[in-house]
Design an enzyme around this catalytic site. Structure first.
Site, PDB file in Angstrom:
ATOM      1  N   ASP A  46       0.775  -1.031  -0.032  1.00  0.00           N
ATOM      2  CA  ASP A  46       0.135  -0.096   0.053  1.00  0.00           C
ATOM      3  C   ASP A  46       0.862   1.117   0.076  1.00  0.00           C
ATOM      4  O   ASP A  46       1.971   1.247   0.167  1.00  0.00           O
ATOM      5  CB  ASP A  46      -0.989  -0.014   0.950  1.00  0.00           C
ATOM      6  CG  ASP A  46      -0.294  -0.067   2.643  1.00  0.00           C
ATOM      7  OD1 ASP A  46      -0.976  -1.062   3.202  1.00  0.00           O
ATOM      8  OD2 ASP A  46       0.647   0.547   2.730  1.00  0.00           O
ATOM      9  N   ASP A  94       1.423   5.252   0.889  1.00  0.00           N
ATOM     10  CA  ASP A  94       1.044   6.467   1.621  1.00  0.00           C
ATOM     11  C   ASP A  94       1.446   7.968   1.033  1.00  0.00           C
ATOM     12  O   ASP A  94       2.833   7.663   0.648  1.00  0.00           O
ATOM     13  CB  ASP A  94       1.381   6.462   3.142  1.00  0.00           C
ATOM     14  CG  ASP A  94       0.715   5.243   3.722  1.00  0.00           C
ATOM     15  OD1 ASP A  94      -0.417   5.174   3.952  1.00  0.00           O
ATOM     16  OD2 ASP A  94       1.580   4.549   4.330  1.00  0.00           O
ATOM     17  N   ASP A 138       8.164   7.027  12.836  1.00  0.00           N
ATOM     18  CA  ASP A 138       8.632   6.199  13.804  1.00  0.00           C
ATOM     19  C   ASP A 138      10.146   5.839  13.461  1.00  0.00           C
ATOM     20  O   ASP A 138      11.033   6.253  14.137  1.00  0.00           O
ATOM     21  CB  ASP A 138       7.941   4.883  14.033  1.00  0.00           C
ATOM     22  CG  ASP A 138       7.133   4.336  12.737  1.00  0.00           C
ATOM     23  OD1 ASP A 138       7.733   4.450  11.878  1.00  0.00           O
ATOM     24  OD2 ASP A 138       6.527   3.327  12.981  1.00  0.00           O
TER      25      ASP A 138
HETATM   26  P1  ATP Z   1       3.243  -1.229   6.141  1.00  0.00           P
HETATM   27  O1  ATP Z   1       4.572  -1.718   5.312  1.00  0.00           O
HETATM   28  O2  ATP Z   1       3.016  -2.523   7.011  1.00  0.00           O
HETATM   29  O3  ATP Z   1       2.377  -0.556   5.470  1.00  0.00           O
HETATM   30  P2  ATP Z   1       4.244   1.393   7.080  1.00  0.00           P
HETATM   31  O4  ATP Z   1       5.423   1.800   7.359  1.00  0.00           O
HETATM   32  O5  ATP Z   1       3.792   1.966   5.797  1.00  0.00           O
HETATM   33  O6  ATP Z   1       4.085  -0.124   6.887  1.00  0.00           O
HETATM   34  P3  ATP Z   1       1.864   2.461   8.054  1.00  0.00           P
HETATM   35  O7  ATP Z   1       1.132   1.931   9.316  1.00  0.00           O
HETATM   36  O8  ATP Z   1       1.193   2.299   6.752  1.00  0.00           O
HETATM   37  O9  ATP Z   1       2.952   1.612   8.178  1.00  0.00           O
HETATM   38  O10 ATP Z   1       2.314   3.740   8.410  1.00  0.00           O
HETATM   39  C1  ATP Z   1       2.667   4.618   7.378  1.00  0.00           C
HETATM   40  C2  ATP Z   1       4.068   5.600   7.937  1.00  0.00           C
HETATM   41  O11 ATP Z   1       3.221   6.385   9.015  1.00  0.00           O
HETATM   42  C3  ATP Z   1       4.886   4.897   8.630  1.00  0.00           C
HETATM   43  O12 ATP Z   1       6.023   4.450   7.802  1.00  0.00           O
HETATM   44  C4  ATP Z   1       5.667   5.835   9.388  1.00  0.00           C
HETATM   45  O13 ATP Z   1       6.373   6.950   8.891  1.00  0.00           O
HETATM   46  C5  ATP Z   1       4.206   6.694   9.894  1.00  0.00           C
HETATM   47  N1  ATP Z   1       3.620   5.960  11.110  1.00  0.00           N
HETATM   48  C6  ATP Z   1       2.529   5.120  11.186  1.00  0.00           C
HETATM   49  N2  ATP Z   1       2.252   4.953  12.443  1.00  0.00           N
HETATM   50  C7  ATP Z   1       2.958   5.618  13.102  1.00  0.00           C
HETATM   51  C8  ATP Z   1       3.359   5.784  14.733  1.00  0.00           C
HETATM   52  N3  ATP Z   1       2.460   5.005  15.468  1.00  0.00           N
HETATM   53  N4  ATP Z   1       4.335   6.510  14.822  1.00  0.00           N
HETATM   54  C9  ATP Z   1       4.964   7.246  13.989  1.00  0.00           C
HETATM   55  N5  ATP Z   1       4.942   7.182  12.841  1.00  0.00           N
HETATM   56  C10 ATP Z   1       3.976   6.295  12.296  1.00  0.00           C
HETATM   57 MG    MG Z   2       1.945   1.622   4.675  1.00  0.00          MG
END
Ligand code: ATP
Ligand code: MG
Length: 495
Positions: A76, A78, A176
């Site tokens: 996915d 963002d 994060d």
């Molecule tokens: P995945 O590959 O599982 O989607 P992801 O890193 O993209 O992992 P997401 O939950 O989609 O995780 O979140 C997108 C981004 O938003 C993260 O990469 C991070 O930069 C930020 N993020 C999400 N949740 C948090 C959090 N609890 N604290 C800080 N940053 C966060």
């Molecule tokens: Mg993501």
């Protein structure tokens, strides 16, 4: 090759750096980061383009950039922008502002099962009063102030609301892990990195930005995220940086203040994103085997029981094959041992099979109140999967015909198949249903006749062949696999 050749002619591509209070902004050209732009989803590209054309900054951000850098196709995407949620919404036909604590926009493409959501978030301001004041002259911040949106923090430092907009360098500091805090512009193909994310990705380190203890306090869910990324990236050789990993176990108690629904969702992400077994292994290694969420404790406790292990392996396999997975299915597997026990006890007290099973299920839901009950559809689907099990043993009259038409048949059948795999029921029973479900009516009648001539099996928990050694399952045909694609079609949200 070509890249090296161009580099040779042009000299080493230069990265631009600018030190700010919130990190060192490094702009990395494509020849250095090596991201394959064809891995970027068209819809994400469209969102970025639309925002940029309207005069805003817009980048692919977060896990998608991490995955792109690792040469993986992100599941996915963002997008991060300096446009406010309202401004974003106004640019797209189907866009919805969601969330209170953390307002973002979902831009939706396509319909039904094939639909795709691009999450668009507005750059967040750094989280401390000084920074909040410092950016208060910023137009975006004043807009959010007008809407009454400010940072709100509870006594333990947990962020309750986070809708103060700020510049990109502050947004990066709010993320994060360093590998999750990079911005990729698919138009210019430049990567923007403030916290050495690219270096860490190269060195395969999962490093929390800032002081990990403070960051876990701000949002204890990051503890669970640390486990998830460690599990997901461990096959690629990633490790948690010592400073990031060390406080995890001692900070676990902070999760007590996090809303149960958020913990439940995070638990599902641990178990249903293709790394369930690796996540359980990480939980054990990191000393987090107990205390995140009651149902997760049960999963960890039972990971070495054949049935739960088979369920986790099956789930990981399905996600790997990009097939849908259903929380109700997995949780039905996890709690099956309790249901079975209660069922057997009642049968031995001469309660008829179906009421015995009903009561056993009620008892399990009562014991787990707050965990699954109260989540209407999820619990209803779990009940249906369980209630179908004795019906699979009734292969007479019209029962099989009506069972196979039931909406949740596939989930119930897959459950049966897993039970057969671990030797709980005869493999021939699962094979029979596989055949029945894909056959036409004439063949179905034949199958019922054939079942009649076999030794009858009344529905009872004792028909469970728990003592038999597990046998290898016959490979299923492609067609069979599709038809009996059990967890598929489970559109169950867990609300
Ligand atoms: P995945 O590959 O599982 O989607 P992801 O890193 O993209 O992992 P997401 O939950 O989609 O995780 O979140 C997108 C981004 O938003 C993260 O990469 C991070 O930069 C930020 N993020 C999400 N949740 C948090 C959090 N609890 N604290 C800080 N940053 C966060
Ligand atoms: Mg993501």
């Amino acid at each position: 090759m070509i890249k090296k050749f161009i580099q040779k002619i042009l000299g080493k591509p230069q990265t631009a750096t600018l030190t700010t209070y919130f990190g060192k902004r490094v702009e990395i050209p494509p020849a250095v980061h090596g991201i394959d732009p064809s891995l970027v989803d068209d819809r994400a590209l469209n969102v970025v383009r639309t925002l940029q054309d309207a005069g805003y900054e817009a980048y692919v951000v977060g896990g998608a950039v991490r995955d792109l850098l690792l040469g993986l196709r992100p599941k996915d995407f963002d997008v991060a922008t300096d446009a406010t949620p309202e401004e974003v919404k106004s640019l797209f036909r189907r866009a919805f502002i969601i969330g209170r604590r953390f307002r973002i926009v979902h831009v939706v493409y396509g319909r039904g099962r094939e639909h795709e959501v691009i999450e668009v978030s507005t750059f967040r301001a750094h989280l401390d009063n000084r920074a909040a004041e410092q950016v208060s002259g910023n137009e975006k911040t004043s807009k959010s102030d007008l809407a009454g949106m400010t940072h709100a923090v509870d006594s333990s430092g947990r962020v309750l609301r986070d809708n103060v907009w700020g510049p990109q360098d502050e947004d990066a500091t709010r993320r994060d892990f360093t590998v999750n805090a990079m911005y990729y512009d698919p138009e210019s193909q430049y990567l923007v990195d403030y916290h050495g994310g690219m270096q860490d990705a190269k060195k395969k380190i999962l490093r929390m930005i800032g002081d990990p203890v403070d960051r876990y306090r701000e949002d204890p869910v990051r503890i669970i995220r640390a486990v998830r990324f460690a599990a997901k990236l461990s096959p690629l050789g990633f490790n948690l940086e010592a400073k990031t990993g060390k406080p995890l176990a001692t900070m676990l108690r902070l999760l007590a203040d996090v809303p149960q629904s958020r913990l439940f969702d995070e638990m599902l992400k641990l178990l249903q994103t293709g790394h369930a077994l690796a996540s359980v292994a990480q939980l054990q290694q990191l000393g987090l085997h107990k205390g995140i969420y009651p149902l997760l404790d049960v999963v960890v406790e039972r990971v070495d029981t054949p049935f739960v292990k088979a369920a986790l392996i099956d789930t990981d396999r399905r996600v790997g094959e990009e097939k849908p997975v259903a929380p109700s299915f997995l949780l039905a597997c996890v709690l099956w041992a309790d249901v079975r026990l209660g069922w057997e006890q009642r049968l031995s007290n001469r309660v008829p099979p179906f009421p015995a099973l009903q009561e056993a299920i009620d008892e399990v839901f009562d014991a787990r109140i707050g965990d699954v009950s109260g989540r209407g559809k999820l619990a209803a689907d779990m009940r249906e999967i369980w209630m179908m099990q004795p019906r699979f043993e009734k292969r007479v009259g019209s029962t099989p015909f009506s069972l196979v038409e039931q909406a949740r048949f596939r989930a119930g059948f897959d459950f049966l198949r897993l039970r057969a795999e671990v030797g709980e029921v005869e493999l021939t029973l699962a094979d029979w249903w596989q055949e029945f479900s894909t056959a036409d009516d004439v063949v179905r009648e034949d199958l019922i006749q054939q079942a009649k001539s076999e030794k009858p099996n009344a529905p009872h928990a004792g028909s469970v062949k728990a003592r038999r050694a597990p046998r290898k399952r016959k490979p299923t045909t492609q067609a069979g696999e599709t038809k009996t694609d059990s967890q598929a079609g489970n559109s169950d949200g867990h609300n």
